[in-house]
Design an enzyme around this catalytic site. Structure first.
Site, short mmCIF file in Angstrom:
data_model
loop_
_atom_site.label_atom_id
_atom_site.label_comp_id
_atom_site.label_asym_id
_atom_site.label_seq_id
_atom_site.Cartn_x
_atom_site.Cartn_y
_atom_site.Cartn_z
N GLY A 135 0.80 -1.22 0.00
CA GLY A 135 0.00 0.00 0.00
C GLY A 135 0.83 1.27 0.00
O GLY A 135 0.30 2.37 0.13
N ALA A 136 2.14 1.14 -0.09
CA ALA A 136 3.02 2.31 -0.02
C ALA A 136 4.11 2.23 -1.08
O ALA A 136 5.14 1.61 -0.88
CB ALA A 136 3.64 2.42 1.37
N SER A 138 4.69 4.97 -4.46
CA SER A 138 5.09 6.38 -4.64
C SER A 138 4.90 7.13 -3.33
O SER A 138 5.70 8.00 -2.97
CB SER A 138 4.25 7.03 -5.74
OG SER A 138 4.45 6.36 -6.96
N TYR A 184 5.16 10.51 8.95
CA TYR A 184 6.51 10.21 8.46
C TYR A 184 7.56 10.34 9.57
O TYR A 184 8.64 9.77 9.49
CB TYR A 184 6.85 11.06 7.23
CG TYR A 184 7.11 12.52 7.51
CD1 TYR A 184 8.39 12.96 7.78
CD2 TYR A 184 6.07 13.46 7.50
CE1 TYR A 184 8.63 14.30 8.04
CE2 TYR A 184 6.30 14.80 7.75
CZ TYR A 184 7.58 15.22 8.03
OH TYR A 184 7.82 16.53 8.30
N ARG A 274 23.42 -7.02 -42.03
CA ARG A 274 22.17 -7.42 -42.68
C ARG A 274 22.07 -6.78 -44.07
O ARG A 274 22.11 -5.55 -44.22
CB ARG A 274 20.99 -6.95 -41.82
CG ARG A 274 19.64 -7.13 -42.46
CD ARG A 274 19.26 -8.59 -42.58
NE ARG A 274 17.90 -8.76 -43.06
CZ ARG A 274 17.42 -9.92 -43.48
NH1 ARG A 274 18.18 -11.01 -43.49
NH2 ARG A 274 16.17 -10.00 -43.88
N GLY A 345 14.44 -5.88 -37.51
CA GLY A 345 13.27 -6.42 -38.20
C GLY A 345 12.66 -7.56 -37.40
O GLY A 345 12.70 -7.56 -36.17
N GLU A 369 12.79 3.27 -7.72
CA GLU A 369 13.46 4.45 -7.13
C GLU A 369 12.77 5.74 -7.55
O GLU A 369 13.41 6.74 -7.85
CB GLU A 369 14.96 4.43 -7.44
CG GLU A 369 15.60 3.21 -6.79
CD GLU A 369 17.09 3.30 -6.61
OE1 GLU A 369 17.61 4.41 -6.41
OE2 GLU A 369 17.72 2.23 -6.65
#
Ligand SMILES: Cc1cc2nc3c(=O)[nH]c(=O)nc-3n(C[C@H](O)[C@H](O)[C@H](O)COP(=O)(O)OP(=O)(O)OC[C@H]3O[C@@H](n4cnc5c(N)ncnc54)[C@H](O)[C@@H]3O)c2cc1C
Length: 387
Positions: A135-136, A138, A184, A274, A345, A369
């Site tokens: 649930g955490a 960003s 936090y 090629r 290709g 990150e």
């Protein structure tokens, strides 16, 4: 005017060049032959990890008194780029070890913790960095993993998701909250050893790219962590998380530069081999222009990444530059790897050729990150002066 001439960003010192060449040789001779098998098996062989330790690239910034290489952050970036040119999975294993785990210990651990863990991290222990949860992501500071004060230790309970190196690591930096009511300001960093009771590694993710890199869940069921394993101050884990990720994302920029470079080199070679309409496809201007565009994007991402890393080593502000480097390098790698498949290709679309793997491996550069949107938020805050 007797100012010394300014040094080009990509000009390497003797030590940097030596390390780059050593890692390039290692990647070509020891990693390249295993890339396809590692991708299929979703596993990095332990012997290869041991060789990374022997080469000194698992403890690049660890001081030599602890058995490390005692080198710079820029050197870590060079190593990650070189490894990713051949295989992005081994690159992220080395990246997390250096730019997140060792880096966090260098900056935030106390002398006793460094003396206890650095000799191991430089010689045999893989490390991991555990912030994200289901649930955490960003919104990392919404984490729910609890750390209860039990007198002489904390008891950790919760789950971590998406943890790189979880399959191999012996030491985990785990972010947990000592008091969810504090938001936090409750977040604290713990040094958790794999052998601690109540700690286990859960489901391993079956991924699109960087398949050989282990990404797994961590399960903490009343795991006792001694108080001397709190890294930094209680309640200051958010600062450790923000600051290490600010630096770590330069490493992801380097990983994306390496991925783009590796794919580009395949495209340059294949286009000269090629033959269609009686000549190598590289003789067609449309193909030449495409390759020129891709080389320019790759070089631009390298310059942004090197600049951010050199600014960090010089003690200058680098937060905006680091976010720009990661954002731009991820975009460049996405475009370069996609277009190199077109250069090949139909062959490029198969697993018989190496380029589809580069395309799969780059995608995570937009996610971990800090997603690309998070990088844009960091850059916007910086340029609008809202920090
Ligand atoms: C292979 C892999 C390895 C990883 N390794 C680690 C690790 O070692 N340690 C660790 O802690 N984590 C790790 N992660 C987790 C990673 O950091 C998260 O996946 C990342 O932060 C995104 O979180 P999320 O997946 O929950 O996505 P979400 O946060 O749910 O985002 C989903 C989408 O919404 C967008 N979004 C969210 N919020 C906003 C907003 N405010 N404004 C605009 N857009 C927004 C995002 O940009 C994204 O596009 C890893 C992930 C992967 C895939």
């Amino acid at each position: 005017m007797n100012e010394s001439p300014s040094r080009p960003l990509t000009q390497l010192s003797e030590d940097e060049e030596m390390l780059r060449d050593q890692v390039r040789q290692f990647a070509e001779s020891e990693i390249r032959p295993l890339v396809s098998k590692m991708d299929k098996d979703a596993q990095i062989p332990r012997e290869l990890i041991n060789k990374c330790f022997e080469l000194g690239i698992m403890g690049i910034e660890i001081p030599d008194r602890f058995g490390g290489t005692g080198a710079t952050f820029f050197m870590s970036v060079l190593v990650v780029e070189e490894l990713a040119r051949v295989d992005a999975s081994i690159a992220v294993l080395v990246d997390v070890q250096n730019t997140l785990v060792n880096n966090a210990l260098l900056r935030f651990a106390n002398d006793e913790q460094r003396a206890r863990y650095f000799p191991k991290l430089a010689s045999e222990w893989v490390g991991a960095y555990a912030l994200s949860e289901a649930g955490a992501g960003s919104d990392a500071f919404a984490l729910a993993c609890r750390a209860e004060d039990k007198g002489d230790h904390y008891q950790l309970t919760g789950r971590k998701l998406w943890i790189t190196n979880a399959g191999e690591a012996e030491l985990f930096i785990v972010m947990a909250t000592v008091d969810p009511r504090k938001g936090y300001k409750g977040i604290t960093a713990f040094l958790v050893e794999r052998s601690f009771p109540g700690f286990s590694v859960g489901k391993k993710e079956d991924k699109l790219g960087i398949r050989a890199s282990s990404t797994a869940e961590l399960i903490l069921e009343g795991c006792p962590v001694p108080k001397h394993n709190v890294m930094g101050e209680v309640g200051k884990g958010y600062k450790i998380a923000i600051e290490t990720l600010n630096e770590g994302r330069i490493g992801i920029g380097a990983q994306m530069v390496g991925v783009a470079q590796g794919a580009l080199e395949h495209g340059l070679k294949y286009s000269q081999e090629r033959v269609q309409f009686g000549k190598p496809i590289a003789d067609f201007q449309a193909v030449q222009f495409l390759l020129a565009e891709l080389a320019t994007e790759t070089e631009a991402s390298r310059l942004l990444t090197y600049n951010a890393a050199r600014r960090k080593d010089a003690g200058q502000d680098f937060i905006k530059e680091a976010a720009m480097a990661k954002l731009f390098s991820a975009r460049a790698a996405e475009h370069v790897t996609s277009k190199v498949i077109e250069v090949y290709g139909g062959y490029g679309f198969t697993k018989d050729y190496p380029v589809e793997k580069y395309f799969r491996d780059q995608k995570v550069g937009h996610i971990y990150e800090g997603t690309s949107n998070m990088q844009l938020m960091v850059i916007a805050k910086q340029i609008l002066g809202k920090m």
